[in-house]
Structures are given as structure tokens and as C-alpha cells.
Design a protein around this motif. Structure first.
Motif, mmCIF file in Angstrom:
data_model
loop_
_atom_site.group_PDB
_atom_site.id
_atom_site.type_symbol
_atom_site.label_atom_id
_atom_site.label_comp_id
_atom_site.label_asym_id
_atom_site.label_seq_id
_atom_site.Cartn_x
_atom_site.Cartn_y
_atom_site.Cartn_z
ATOM 1 N N LYS A 162 0.849 -1.199 0.000
ATOM 2 C CA LYS A 162 0.000 0.000 0.000
ATOM 3 C C LYS A 162 0.883 1.247 0.000
ATOM 4 O O LYS A 162 2.010 1.223 0.480
ATOM 5 C CB LYS A 162 -0.891 0.023 1.242
ATOM 6 N N ASP A 163 0.326 2.356 -0.518
ATOM 7 C CA ASP A 163 1.096 3.596 -0.495
ATOM 8 C C ASP A 163 1.184 4.131 0.931
ATOM 9 O O ASP A 163 0.379 3.783 1.792
ATOM 10 C CB ASP A 163 0.521 4.635 -1.468
ATOM 11 N N ASP A 164 2.176 4.970 1.158
ATOM 12 C CA ASP A 164 2.441 5.482 2.504
ATOM 13 C C ASP A 164 1.253 6.236 3.094
ATOM 14 O O ASP A 164 1.019 6.168 4.301
ATOM 15 C CB ASP A 164 3.686 6.382 2.506
ATOM 16 N N ALA A 165 0.513 6.965 2.268
ATOM 17 C CA ALA A 165 -0.629 7.734 2.790
ATOM 18 C C ALA A 165 -1.699 6.799 3.349
ATOM 19 O O ALA A 165 -2.258 7.062 4.422
ATOM 20 C CB ALA A 165 -1.218 8.622 1.708
ATOM 21 N N ALA A 166 -1.961 5.698 2.653
ATOM 22 C CA ALA A 166 -2.972 4.742 3.127
ATOM 23 C C ALA A 166 -2.499 4.045 4.406
ATOM 24 O O ALA A 166 -3.269 3.875 5.351
ATOM 25 C CB ALA A 166 -3.272 3.708 2.042
ATOM 26 N N VAL A 167 -1.225 3.677 4.438
ATOM 27 C CA VAL A 167 -0.681 3.020 5.630
ATOM 28 C C VAL A 167 -0.650 3.999 6.799
ATOM 29 O O VAL A 167 -0.947 3.630 7.941
ATOM 30 C CB VAL A 167 0.716 2.421 5.360
ATOM 31 N N ALA A 168 -0.330 5.267 6.538
ATOM 32 C CA ALA A 168 -0.303 6.280 7.598
ATOM 33 C C ALA A 168 -1.685 6.463 8.209
ATOM 34 O O ALA A 168 -1.833 6.569 9.431
ATOM 35 C CB ALA A 168 0.214 7.614 7.059
ATOM 36 N N LYS A 169 -2.710 6.467 7.359
ATOM 37 C CA LYS A 169 -4.089 6.602 7.841
ATOM 38 C C LYS A 169 -4.452 5.392 8.719
ATOM 39 O O LYS A 169 -5.033 5.544 9.792
ATOM 40 C CB LYS A 169 -5.044 6.711 6.659
ATOM 41 N N GLU A 170 -4.064 4.184 8.287
ATOM 42 C CA GLU A 170 -4.343 2.980 9.076
ATOM 43 C C GLU A 170 -3.551 2.963 10.376
ATOM 44 O O GLU A 170 -4.056 2.547 11.419
ATOM 45 C CB GLU A 170 -4.050 1.724 8.256
ATOM 46 N N ALA A 171 -2.300 3.420 10.310
ATOM 47 C CA ALA A 171 -1.465 3.461 11.516
ATOM 48 C C ALA A 171 -2.058 4.432 12.539
ATOM 49 O O ALA A 171 -2.119 4.130 13.734
ATOM 50 C CB ALA A 171 -0.036 3.864 11.165
ATOM 51 N N ALA A 172 -2.502 5.594 12.063
ATOM 52 C CA ALA A 172 -3.110 6.581 12.964
ATOM 53 C C ALA A 172 -4.354 5.997 13.617
ATOM 54 O O ALA A 172 -4.561 6.145 14.829
ATOM 55 C CB ALA A 172 -3.445 7.857 12.205
ATOM 56 N N ALA A 173 -5.164 5.299 12.830
ATOM 57 C CA ALA A 173 -6.381 4.699 13.380
ATOM 58 C C ALA A 173 -6.045 3.569 14.342
ATOM 59 O O ALA A 173 -6.658 3.440 15.409
ATOM 60 C CB ALA A 173 -7.258 4.174 12.244
ATOM 61 N N ARG A 174 -5.051 2.759 14.004
ATOM 62 C CA ARG A 174 -4.688 1.601 14.829
ATOM 63 C C ARG A 174 -4.132 2.037 16.187
ATOM 64 O O ARG A 174 -4.403 1.408 17.200
ATOM 65 C CB ARG A 174 -3.652 0.759 14.073
ATOM 66 N N PHE A 175 -3.345 3.100 16.211
ATOM 67 C CA PHE A 175 -2.718 3.554 17.455
ATOM 68 C C PHE A 175 -3.583 4.560 18.220
ATOM 69 O O PHE A 175 -3.265 4.888 19.349
ATOM 70 C CB PHE A 175 -1.333 4.147 17.180
ATOM 71 N N SER A 176 -4.656 5.056 17.612
ATOM 72 C CA SER A 176 -5.558 5.966 18.318
ATOM 73 C C SER A 176 -6.465 5.164 19.235
ATOM 74 O O SER A 176 -6.778 4.013 18.966
ATOM 75 C CB SER A 176 -6.407 6.760 17.325
ATOM 76 N N GLY A 177 -6.875 5.792 20.299
ATOM 77 C CA GLY A 177 -7.786 5.147 21.243
ATOM 78 C C GLY A 177 -7.602 5.739 22.622
ATOM 79 O O GLY A 177 -6.539 6.280 22.946
ATOM 80 N N GLY A 178 -8.622 5.648 23.445
ATOM 81 C CA GLY A 178 -8.547 6.250 24.771
ATOM 82 C C GLY A 178 -8.421 7.756 24.634
ATOM 83 O O GLY A 178 -9.209 8.397 23.953
ATOM 84 N N SER A 179 -7.398 8.313 25.230
ATOM 85 C CA SER A 179 -7.198 9.761 25.159
ATOM 86 C C SER A 179 -6.281 10.165 24.010
ATOM 87 O O SER A 179 -5.927 11.324 23.881
ATOM 88 C CB SER A 179 -6.609 10.260 26.486
ATOM 89 N N VAL A 180 -5.890 9.199 23.156
ATOM 90 C CA VAL A 180 -4.974 9.485 22.051
ATOM 91 C C VAL A 180 -5.728 9.454 20.728
ATOM 92 O O VAL A 180 -6.408 8.479 20.412
ATOM 93 C CB VAL A 180 -3.830 8.445 22.005
ATOM 94 N N THR A 181 -5.606 10.538 19.975
ATOM 95 C CA THR A 181 -6.130 10.597 18.618
ATOM 96 C C THR A 181 -5.005 11.110 17.740
ATOM 97 O O THR A 181 -4.546 12.238 17.909
ATOM 98 C CB THR A 181 -7.350 11.531 18.518
ATOM 99 N N LEU A 182 -4.541 10.258 16.835
ATOM 100 C CA LEU A 182 -3.419 10.628 15.983
ATOM 101 C C LEU A 182 -3.898 11.172 14.650
ATOM 102 O O LEU A 182 -4.915 10.734 14.115
ATOM 103 C CB LEU A 182 -2.521 9.412 15.727
ATOM 104 N N THR A 183 -3.139 12.101 14.112
ATOM 105 C CA THR A 183 -3.379 12.627 12.774
ATOM 106 C C THR A 183 -2.679 11.716 11.763
ATOM 107 O O THR A 183 -1.853 10.872 12.128
ATOM 108 C CB THR A 183 -2.809 14.047 12.637
ATOM 109 N N ASP A 184 -2.984 11.896 10.489
ATOM 110 C CA ASP A 184 -2.295 11.132 9.453
ATOM 111 C C ASP A 184 -0.796 11.445 9.452
ATOM 112 O O ASP A 184 0.023 10.565 9.185
ATOM 113 C CB ASP A 184 -2.897 11.416 8.075
ATOM 114 N N GLN A 185 -0.437 12.685 9.758
ATOM 115 C CA GLN A 185 0.978 13.059 9.838
ATOM 116 C C GLN A 185 1.666 12.281 10.963
ATOM 117 O O GLN A 185 2.785 11.798 10.791
ATOM 118 C CB GLN A 185 1.136 14.569 10.059
ATOM 119 N N GLN A 186 1.008 12.146 12.105
ATOM 120 C CA GLN A 186 1.569 11.350 13.192
ATOM 121 C C GLN A 186 1.601 9.866 12.805
ATOM 122 O O GLN A 186 2.494 9.144 13.222
ATOM 123 C CB GLN A 186 0.767 11.553 14.480
ATOM 124 N N GLY A 187 0.650 9.440 11.987
ATOM 125 C CA GLY A 187 0.671 8.078 11.456
ATOM 126 C C GLY A 187 1.936 7.834 10.650
ATOM 127 O O GLY A 187 2.529 6.747 10.718
#
Length: 149
Positions: A109-134
Motif C-alpha cells: 500500500k502507499d504510505d498515505a494509506a498506511v499512515a491513515k491505518e497506523a493513525a487509526a490503529r494507534f488511536s484510542g482512549g485519550s490518544v487521537t493521531l493525525t495522518d501526519q503522526q501516522g
């Protein structure tokens, strides 16, 4: 013989440990995880042998990502802490999520798609990641244990 028994025991323990790392991320949707086809090396086997970090495709086309060894895990957790200290609060969950991200990287997958998935996977609780943080999470995963073949 004793080394074989210890290795098998460590592999079994690592498997159980990695299964508990697949906990809920706070959403009701099922979580995808790297799969393993019958007859292929498991992530636990990679952990028991020191974890090389290179993912191995299975006959079914899925990717098996070995667990990072102790040094690689320390690097991963340090990289995740640099993005957000809460990402490394639960090392088992962080490693499981990082293995998922590594498998996504290896699917091509391209980096943008993986970054979006990474941000979603690591977000939760009090953490919400942006695509840039992904993208930063991807960098931490790549530099710590997820090498391309």
C-alpha cells in the motif's frame, strides 16, 4: 534437547503473549491482524530466534511479521514515545499494533494509506493521531524492526 524444550516453551509463551496484544482499540469493528497459513513460521518463532524483522509472505499471500527482539522493541517504544508518550504505555499492545502496521507496509500500500491505518490503529482512549503522526509511527516501525526484503 534442553535448548529445544526451552525454545518451544519460549515460542509458546510468545504466542500467548502476542494473542493478548490484540485487544480492543475502543471501536466495535473487528481488528485485522497479520495471519498465518498452516506450515509457515509463526511470529513467536521469530521472537524465539531473536526476530529478524523481515516479513515473510505465506502461500495464501498474507504476511507473517515476526515479533521484534528486545533491542528492536526498545527502539520501537522509544520511537512511539517520540510521537506520543501514551503510545508506548502498554508495550504488548504497541508491539501488536506495530506488527499490524508492518504487515500493511509489506502489502505494498502507499504510505498515505498506511499512515491513515497506523493513525487509526494507534488511536484510542485519550490518544487521537493525525495522518501526519501516522507517518511518524510508520517511521518508528520501519526503523525499529520492519525491514523490507
Amino acid at each position: 534437547m534442553r535448548i529445544r524444550v526451552v525454545t518451544i516453551g519460549l515460542a509458546a509463551a510468545a504466542t500467548l503473549f502476542s494473542l493478548t496484544a490484540c485487544g480492543s482499540s475502543g471501536s466495535d469493528s473487528p481488528q485485522a491482524a497479520p495471519t498465518k497459513a498452516a506450515g509457515t513460521p509463526s511470529a513467536a518463532a521469530g521472537a524465539a530466534t531473536g526476530g529478524t524483522g523481515s516479513a515473510k509472505p505465506t502461500a495464501s499471500g498474507s504476511v507473517v511479521v515476526p515479533s521484534p527482539n528486545a533491542a528492536q522493541q526498545a527502539g520501537l517504544l522509544a520511537g512511539l514515545k517520540a510521537v506520543n508518550p501514551e503510545l508506548a504505555a502498554d508495550p504488548a499492545k504497541a508491539v501488536g499494533s506495530a506488527q499490524y502496521v508492518c504487515a500493511q507496509i509489506h502489502t505494498g500500500k502507499d504510505d498515505a494509506a498506511v499512515a491513515k491505518e497506523a493513525a487509526a490503529r494507534f488511536s484510542g482512549g485519550s490518544v487521537t493521531l493525525t495522518d501526519q503522526q501516522g507517518k511518524l509511527v510508520i517511521a518508528a516501525v520501519r526503523t525499529s524492526f520492519c525491514t523490507m526484503p
